[in-house]
Design a protein around this motif. Structure first.
Motif, PDB file in Angstrom:
ATOM      1  N   ALA A   1      63.218  37.844  90.632  1.00 36.13           N
ATOM      2  CA  ALA A   1      62.223  37.543  91.666  1.00 36.13           C
ATOM      3  C   ALA A   1      60.832  37.331  91.078  1.00 36.13           C
ATOM      4  O   ALA A   1      59.990  36.685  91.704  1.00 36.13           O
ATOM      5  CB  ALA A   1      62.195  38.676  92.694  1.00 36.13           C
ATOM      6  N   GLN A   2      60.594  37.838  89.884  1.00 34.19           N
ATOM      7  CA  GLN A   2      59.267  37.702  89.274  1.00 34.19           C
ATOM      8  C   GLN A   2      59.020  36.308  88.700  1.00 34.19           C
ATOM      9  O   GLN A   2      57.872  35.997  88.349  1.00 34.19           O
ATOM     10  CB  GLN A   2      59.094  38.727  88.151  1.00 34.19           C
ATOM     11  N   VAL A   3      60.069  35.498  88.583  1.00 34.05           N
ATOM     12  CA  VAL A   3      59.914  34.189  87.949  1.00 34.05           C
ATOM     13  C   VAL A   3      60.317  33.054  88.884  1.00 34.05           C
ATOM     14  O   VAL A   3      60.722  31.974  88.435  1.00 34.05           O
ATOM     15  CB  VAL A   3      60.724  34.112  86.630  1.00 34.05           C
ATOM     16  N   GLN A   4      60.191  33.274  90.174  1.00 33.40           N
ATOM     17  CA  GLN A   4      60.500  32.214  91.123  1.00 33.40           C
ATOM     18  C   GLN A   4      59.464  31.094  91.018  1.00 33.40           C
ATOM     19  O   GLN A   4      58.327  31.310  90.576  1.00 33.40           O
ATOM     20  CB  GLN A   4      60.527  32.772  92.547  1.00 33.40           C
ATOM     21  N   VAL A   5      59.871  29.910  91.415  1.00 32.99           N
ATOM     22  CA  VAL A   5      58.986  28.745  91.340  1.00 32.99           C
ATOM     23  C   VAL A   5      57.706  29.025  92.136  1.00 32.99           C
ATOM     24  O   VAL A   5      57.742  29.501  93.273  1.00 32.99           O
ATOM     25  CB  VAL A   5      59.681  27.490  91.897  1.00 32.99           C
ATOM     26  N   GLY A   6      56.566  28.753  91.500  1.00 33.18           N
ATOM     27  CA  GLY A   6      55.270  28.979  92.126  1.00 33.18           C
ATOM     28  C   GLY A   6      54.625  30.294  91.741  1.00 33.18           C
ATOM     29  O   GLY A   6      53.426  30.485  91.986  1.00 33.18           O
ATOM     30  N   ARG A   7      55.399  31.207  91.136  1.00 33.86           N
ATOM     31  CA  ARG A   7      54.828  32.495  90.750  1.00 33.86           C
ATOM     32  C   ARG A   7      53.914  32.338  89.536  1.00 33.86           C
ATOM     33  O   ARG A   7      54.152  31.505  88.654  1.00 33.86           O
ATOM     34  CB  ARG A   7      55.935  33.500  90.409  1.00 33.86           C
ATOM     35  N   ILE A   8      52.873  33.162  89.494  1.00 33.70           N
ATOM     36  CA  ILE A   8      51.981  33.206  88.344  1.00 33.70           C
ATOM     37  C   ILE A   8      52.390  34.392  87.478  1.00 33.70           C
ATOM     38  O   ILE A   8      52.481  35.518  87.958  1.00 33.70           O
ATOM     39  CB  ILE A   8      50.509  33.354  88.782  1.00 33.70           C
ATOM     40  N   ILE A   9      52.646  34.137  86.208  1.00 31.70           N
ATOM     41  CA  ILE A   9      53.090  35.189  85.306  1.00 31.70           C
ATOM     42  C   ILE A   9      52.211  35.212  84.061  1.00 31.70           C
ATOM     43  O   ILE A   9      51.498  34.244  83.761  1.00 31.70           O
ATOM     44  CB  ILE A   9      54.568  34.997  84.886  1.00 31.70           C
ATOM     45  N   GLN A  10      52.260  36.314  83.350  1.00 32.67           N
ATOM     46  CA  GLN A  10      51.498  36.448  82.110  1.00 32.67           C
ATOM     47  C   GLN A  10      52.359  35.995  80.935  1.00 32.67           C
ATOM     48  O   GLN A  10      53.548  36.310  80.865  1.00 32.67           O
ATOM     49  CB  GLN A  10      51.061  37.902  81.904  1.00 32.67           C
ATOM     50  N   VAL A  11      51.738  35.271  79.998  1.00 33.01           N
ATOM     51  CA  VAL A  11      52.462  34.774  78.822  1.00 33.01           C
ATOM     52  C   VAL A  11      51.616  34.987  77.577  1.00 33.01           C
ATOM     53  O   VAL A  11      50.418  35.288  77.659  1.00 33.01           O
ATOM     54  CB  VAL A  11      52.806  33.274  78.966  1.00 33.01           C
ATOM     55  N   HIS A  12      52.264  34.839  76.436  1.00 33.27           N
ATOM     56  CA  HIS A  12      51.580  34.906  75.141  1.00 33.27           C
ATOM     57  C   HIS A  12      52.022  33.701  74.313  1.00 33.27           C
ATOM     58  O   HIS A  12      53.184  33.289  74.366  1.00 33.27           O
ATOM     59  CB  HIS A  12      51.932  36.200  74.402  1.00 33.27           C
ATOM     60  N   TYR A  13      51.102  33.166  73.525  1.00 32.55           N
ATOM     61  CA  TYR A  13      51.447  32.039  72.652  1.00 32.55           C
ATOM     62  C   TYR A  13      50.480  32.003  71.472  1.00 32.55           C
ATOM     63  O   TYR A  13      49.397  32.585  71.498  1.00 32.55           O
ATOM     64  CB  TYR A  13      51.392  30.711  73.415  1.00 32.55           C
ATOM     65  N   LEU A  14      50.909  31.305  70.422  1.00 31.56           N
ATOM     66  CA  LEU A  14      50.053  31.090  69.252  1.00 31.56           C
ATOM     67  C   LEU A  14      49.486  29.680  69.322  1.00 31.56           C
ATOM     68  O   LEU A  14      50.226  28.724  69.589  1.00 31.56           O
ATOM     69  CB  LEU A  14      50.861  31.288  67.964  1.00 31.56           C
ATOM     70  N   PRO A  15      48.190  29.514  69.082  1.00 27.47           N
ATOM     71  CA  PRO A  15      47.573  28.184  69.195  1.00 27.47           C
ATOM     72  C   PRO A  15      48.246  27.125  68.328  1.00 27.47           C
ATOM     73  O   PRO A  15      48.306  25.956  68.700  1.00 27.47           O
ATOM     74  CB  PRO A  15      46.125  28.436  68.749  1.00 27.47           C
ATOM     75  N   GLU A  16      48.781  27.551  67.180  1.00 29.65           N
ATOM     76  CA  GLU A  16      49.400  26.569  66.290  1.00 29.65           C
ATOM     77  C   GLU A  16      50.806  26.183  66.717  1.00 29.65           C
ATOM     78  O   GLU A  16      51.398  25.263  66.151  1.00 29.65           O
ATOM     79  CB  GLU A  16      49.430  27.122  64.852  1.00 29.65           C
ATOM     80  N   ASN A  17      51.360  26.861  67.718  1.00 27.46           N
ATOM     81  CA  ASN A  17      52.711  26.536  68.179  1.00 27.46           C
ATOM     82  C   ASN A  17      52.809  26.841  69.666  1.00 27.46           C
ATOM     83  O   ASN A  17      53.396  27.834  70.085  1.00 27.46           O
ATOM     84  CB  ASN A  17      53.764  27.322  67.396  1.00 27.46           C
TER      85      ASN A  17
END
Length: 271
Positions: free
Chosen positions: A243-259
């Motif tokens: 239920a936390q990843v349904q379409v339209g939901r806002i979630i927190q993510v992490h990423y590296l700028p180089e990838n």
């Protein structure tokens, strides 16, 4: 320490009763109006009464199960036996009240399925005092860090150390063993930029692993400067987290700028 406290309490009880009996048996009347009642009724009763009050308390507070639960409720710490125990991942299977209350707060017996540091699963239980306002948080499927002893897995204690890093390490190692994540993704979660993303698409290919369903997500990630990029994420999730990843939901993510195409999502474990 436990044995010393119990021994001292028992000795105090024996001496108190011994003194009371000695006083009564050796009492001498002091006049015609003294019928011997004062031999048994008087200040000499104080010590036995105090001992009869203190001794049960000492034995309860230094005992297993109920005593440890009471001590934990008052101190907010794990008992001495479990304080340095290993940290495992406990999943609640069931719970019930034991009938004991402390300050109107019930003691709860929680039955767990625990994954130890070696990946082995064992069934165990814990007893703890739970405020009435937090009872609703105890539900089957909720995951909690627990402390356990390798040579005594029939009983555990919910971790009260406050060491979130230890709990997180245990959870990470569990996820790696099950194939739900990798060390590279954990590195991104630790070192990467924290951002928000909107779930643009969700697909369920039908693959199931250890009760977790594979989810394919299409995300639109917002960089710190306000610009966006798209990314695809495959993740195995327990049914309660879908239920936390349904379409339209806002979630927190992490990423590296180089990838930017390698994005790791962060979800609450017990949401």
């Amino acid at each position: 320490m436990k044995n010393i406290a119990r021994s001292l309490a028992a000795a105090f009880l024996v001496l108190s009763i011994g003194y009371y009996l000695w006083h009564g048996l050796t009492y001498t009347s002091y006049g015609p109006f003294d019928d011997g009642t004062l031999a048994w009724v008087g200040p000499q009763m104080a010590l036995p009464l105090i001992a009869l009050t203190i001794v049960p308390i000492v034995f309860v507070f230094t005992g297993d199960g109920i005593g440890e639960g009471i001590m934990a409720a008052f101190t907010g710490n794990n008992s001495s036996a479990f304080r340095d125990g290993l940290v495992g991942i406990g999943t609640i299977k069931s719970f019930r009240q034991t009938g004991l209350t402390v300050n109107d707060q019930p003691q709860i017996r929680i039955d767990f399925s625990v994954e130890g540091v070696d990946g082995k699963i064992f069934h165990s239980h814990a007893k703890m005092i739970v405020p009435l306002t937090e009872l609703a948080l105890l539900q089957p499927g909720v995951v909690l860090p627990v402390r356990y002893l390798p040579d005594r897995t029939d009983k555990v204690e919910v971790d009260r150390s406050g060491d979130m890093s230890a709990a997180q390490r245990a959870m990470n190692e569990s996820m790696i063993r099950k194939g739900f994540t990798t060390k590279a993704k954990l590195d991104i979660a630790e070192r990467g930029i924290t951002a928000q993303a909107v779930v643009q698409s969700l697909a369920v290919p039908g693959e199931i692993r250890n009760g977790y369903s594979k989810i394919e997500l299409g995300l639109v990630v917002t960089r710190p400067d306000g610009t966006t990029f798209t990314a695809s994420v495959d993740k195995f999730l327990p049914p309660a987290s879908v239920a936390q990843v349904q379409v339209g939901r806002i979630i927190q993510v992490h990423y590296l700028p180089e990838n930017e195409q390698e994005v790791v999502i962060a979800l609450q474990v017990n949401a």
